[in-house]
Design a protein around this motif. Structure first.
Motif, PDB file in Angstrom:
ATOM      1  N   LYS A  92       7.864  10.261  -6.729  1.00 36.78           N
ATOM      2  CA  LYS A  92       7.989   8.991  -6.021  1.00 36.78           C
ATOM      3  C   LYS A  92       6.598   8.488  -5.663  1.00 36.78           C
ATOM      4  N   ARG A  93       6.266   7.281  -6.141  1.00 39.70           N
ATOM      5  CA  ARG A  93       4.996   6.650  -5.773  1.00 39.70           C
ATOM      6  C   ARG A  93       5.265   5.564  -4.737  1.00 39.70           C
ATOM      7  N   LYS A  94       4.425   5.522  -3.702  1.00 41.33           N
ATOM      8  CA  LYS A  94       4.565   4.507  -2.661  1.00 41.33           C
ATOM      9  C   LYS A  94       3.192   3.958  -2.302  1.00 41.33           C
ATOM     10  N   SER A  95       3.152   2.670  -1.941  1.00 37.94           N
ATOM     11  CA  SER A  95       1.905   2.074  -1.471  1.00 37.94           C
ATOM     12  C   SER A  95       2.214   0.885  -0.578  1.00 37.94           C
ATOM     13  N   ALA A  96       1.185   0.431   0.140  1.00 37.34           N
ATOM     14  CA  ALA A  96       1.333  -0.712   1.037  1.00 37.34           C
ATOM     15  C   ALA A  96       1.040  -2.030   0.336  1.00 37.34           C
ATOM     16  N   SER A  97       0.846  -2.032  -0.984  1.00 40.99           N
ATOM     17  CA  SER A  97       0.565  -3.245  -1.744  1.00 40.99           C
ATOM     18  C   SER A  97       1.579  -3.411  -2.860  1.00 40.99           C
ATOM     19  N   LEU A  98       2.045  -4.646  -3.059  1.00 43.69           N
ATOM     20  CA  LEU A  98       2.960  -4.912  -4.170  1.00 43.69           C
ATOM     21  C   LEU A  98       2.267  -4.780  -5.517  1.00 43.69           C
ATOM     22  N   SER A  99       0.936  -4.819  -5.523  1.00 46.45           N
ATOM     23  CA  SER A  99       0.195  -4.651  -6.782  1.00 46.45           C
ATOM     24  C   SER A  99       0.231  -3.206  -7.272  1.00 46.45           C
ATOM     25  N   ILE A 100       0.494  -2.272  -6.366  1.00 46.35           N
ATOM     26  CA  ILE A 100       0.714  -0.871  -6.734  1.00 46.35           C
ATOM     27  C   ILE A 100       2.163  -0.577  -6.366  1.00 46.35           C
ATOM     28  N   ALA A 101       3.054  -0.797  -7.297  1.00 46.77           N
ATOM     29  CA  ALA A 101       4.480  -0.800  -6.997  1.00 46.77           C
ATOM     30  C   ALA A 101       4.985   0.566  -6.572  1.00 46.77           C
ATOM     31  N   ASP A 102       6.001   0.555  -5.729  1.00 42.69           N
ATOM     32  CA  ASP A 102       6.742   1.784  -5.428  1.00 42.69           C
ATOM     33  C   ASP A 102       7.611   2.115  -6.643  1.00 42.69           C
ATOM     34  N   THR A 103       7.580   3.358  -7.071  1.00 39.96           N
ATOM     35  CA  THR A 103       8.307   3.736  -8.282  1.00 39.96           C
ATOM     36  C   THR A 103       9.014   5.068  -8.110  1.00 39.96           C
ATOM     37  N   THR A 104       9.975   5.306  -8.990  1.00 35.68           N
ATOM     38  CA  THR A 104      10.629   6.601  -9.153  1.00 35.68           C
ATOM     39  C   THR A 104      10.554   6.983 -10.623  1.00 35.68           C
ATOM     40  N   SER A 105      10.114   8.187 -10.897  1.00 36.06           N
ATOM     41  CA  SER A 105      10.003   8.647 -12.283  1.00 36.06           C
ATOM     42  C   SER A 105      10.446  10.091 -12.385  1.00 36.06           C
ATOM     43  N   TRP A 106      10.964  10.455 -13.533  1.00 28.93           N
ATOM     44  CA  TRP A 106      11.405  11.831 -13.735  1.00 28.93           C
ATOM     45  C   TRP A 106      11.578  12.111 -15.227  1.00 28.93           C
ATOM     46  N   TYR A 107      11.627  13.383 -15.555  1.00 33.71           N
ATOM     47  CA  TYR A 107      11.950  13.800 -16.924  1.00 33.71           C
ATOM     48  C   TYR A 107      12.537  15.202 -16.890  1.00 33.71           C
ATOM     49  N   THR A 108      13.258  15.522 -17.935  1.00 34.79           N
ATOM     50  CA  THR A 108      13.790  16.868 -18.130  1.00 34.79           C
ATOM     51  C   THR A 108      13.635  17.242 -19.600  1.00 34.79           C
ATOM     52  N   MET A 109      13.144  18.443 -19.857  1.00 32.33           N
ATOM     53  CA  MET A 109      12.957  18.930 -21.219  1.00 32.33           C
ATOM     54  C   MET A 109      13.693  20.253 -21.380  1.00 32.33           C
ATOM     55  N   PHE A 110      14.450  20.373 -22.472  1.00 30.81           N
ATOM     56  CA  PHE A 110      15.149  21.610 -22.815  1.00 30.81           C
ATOM     57  C   PHE A 110      14.672  22.082 -24.186  1.00 30.81           C
ATOM     58  N   GLY A 111      14.387  23.382 -24.299  1.00 35.43           N
ATOM     59  CA  GLY A 111      13.968  23.947 -25.567  1.00 35.43           C
ATOM     60  C   GLY A 111      14.586  25.316 -25.786  1.00 35.43           C
ATOM     61  N   TYR A 112      14.572  25.758 -27.041  1.00 37.56           N
ATOM     62  CA  TYR A 112      15.125  27.076 -27.383  1.00 37.56           C
ATOM     63  C   TYR A 112      14.293  27.666 -28.509  1.00 37.56           C
TER      64      TYR A 112
END
Length: 397
Positions: free
Chosen positions: A274-294
């Motif tokens: 989760k990214r957060k800031s006090a400026s709209l020029s640096i947007a608040d975001t949510t990011s994620w990923y999942t990787m599966f391997g065998y």
């Protein structure tokens, strides 16, 4: 980050050569690299890694995923050592350039505690320490949706790393503090002050758990676009809108969780941020990923899914929707909506064909939404999805 890379690396090489001549037993030299070809199926936008000025379209190029690094460590005695790492890659410009990634002194205070001073890696992500070492990673590249949120990789300052064992669990805690400048492909420099970070990693058998947080005060004072918009909006009576997009000693943070599993033949890696800031020029975001391997012998096929969304408004409230000030509205909204919204699915395979080298093939299907996503130099009317293919040989020595 402003530096004189070639002069710095030349001086490092000279110092290492002198030390090597005097006492080879105290000098360790290692290296890593990736030789890659990357292409996509679109001529309307360029796929690039975070902070690259240009990328690749439907013609294969080597610059997106290729790099080369050298690391030198000089051990002075049982408690003091010096480490420098030089890295060659495409970053900010469309040419390969050298940079000083690390340059620090390390003091072993006790069996559990180490202190470092200088240019040190900033633990933003789960794989921050080895994100540029392709051989150390399962995937050909870290998921761009997650790793474009914070492009900082190092800080000039100090950190402390404490490690202990609790039963069958090994716990490492890292605290860092410093400053850094980051050149942006948009032609401006972001200045980061009061950069503080905490990174806690717990390892138990095949499981790795991580928590991290980075806080900083950010200033951008050499962007002509941002300066024009902030000054103009304030001049015409839209002071609140000007303050909303200004980046002047702005508080920002990035908080993330990570999970790694390497159990029998199964490999799992996941991160959430989760990214957060006090400026709209640096947007608040949510990011994620999942990787599966065998693993199948020396082959490791894998699949990953990644996502990036924006949590803060993509428009600036209170601005006119018509009239002579409309360009200011469009410009401010452009800054507020610049953060990429995108999902991707990736399928790849890693083949460890040699003890210190691996061949990787990866196919990505990227779907930007409400804009160009992570793509750069887009043509009018561009929309995804886009397929990207890459082949790479990772090596260490």
């Amino acid at each position: 980050m402003k530096l004189k890379p070639f002069i710095t690396l030349l001086a490092m090489t000279s110092a290492v050569s002198t030390a090597w001549a005097e006492d080879t037993s105290n000098i360790t030299i290692s290296g890593f690299g990736t030789a890659a070809l990357t292409r996509s199926n679109s001529s309307d936008a360029e796929f690039a890694r975070p902070n690259q000025l240009a990328g690749v379209t439907d013609s294969a190029r080597t610059g997106v995923d290729s790099n080369f690094g050298i690391q030198v460590t000089a051990k002075m005695n049982d408690w003091l050592s010096f480490t420098g790492q030089g890295l060659v890659r495409k970053n900010v410009t469309d040419n390969f350039g050298a940079e000083l990634a690390w340059a620090f002194a390390k003091a072993k205070v006790s069996e559990n505690l180490n202190l470092r001073v200088g240019r040190i890696g900033l633990p933003v992500y789960m794989i921050s320490d080895y994100r540029n070492v392709g051989y150390a990673n399962t995937m050909l590249r870290p998921p761009i949706e997650m790793y474009t949120q914070v492009t900082l990789e190092s800080v000039d300052g100090v950190d402390a790393v404490y490690q202990t064992t609790l039963g069958e669990t090994t716990v490492s805690a890292q605290l860092a503090y410093g400053v850094t400048d980051s050149d942006n492909r948009g032609g401006f420099t972001a200045k980061f002050k009061k950069v503080s970070s905490i990174n806690v990693v717990a390892e138990n058998g095949p499981f790795t758990f991580r928590f991290g947080r980075v806080d900083a005060n950010v200033t951008v004072d050499n962007s002509s676009n941002l300066t024009t918009l902030v000054t103009g909006l304030a001049k015409f009576g839209f002071k609140s809108a000007a303050d909303a997009i200004a980046v002047n000693d702005t508080k920002a943070s990035f908080t993330s969780l990570g999970l790694g599993v390497d159990w029998k033949s199964f490999v799992v890696q996941a991160e959430y941020g989760k990214r957060k800031s006090a400026s709209l020029s640096i947007a608040d975001t949510t990011s994620w990923y999942t990787m599966f391997g065998y693993r199948f012998g020396s082959f490791l096929p894998y699949f990953s899914h990644a996502s990036a969304t924006q949590d803060s408004p993509r428009t600036v409230a209170g601005l006119p929707t018509s009239g002579p000030l409309l360009p200011y509205t469009l410009g401010a909204n452009g800054l507020a909506s610049a953060s990429p919204i995108q999902t991707s699915n990736s399928l790849g395979v890693r083949w460890d064909f040699y003890k210190s080298a691996a061949l990787k093939l990866q196919l990505d299907r990227l779907s930007p939404d409400s804009g160009p996503g992570t793509f750069v130099n887009t043509k009018p009317g561009f929309k995804g999805p886009v397929t990207v293919f890459a082949a790479a040989v990772d090596f260490v020595f």
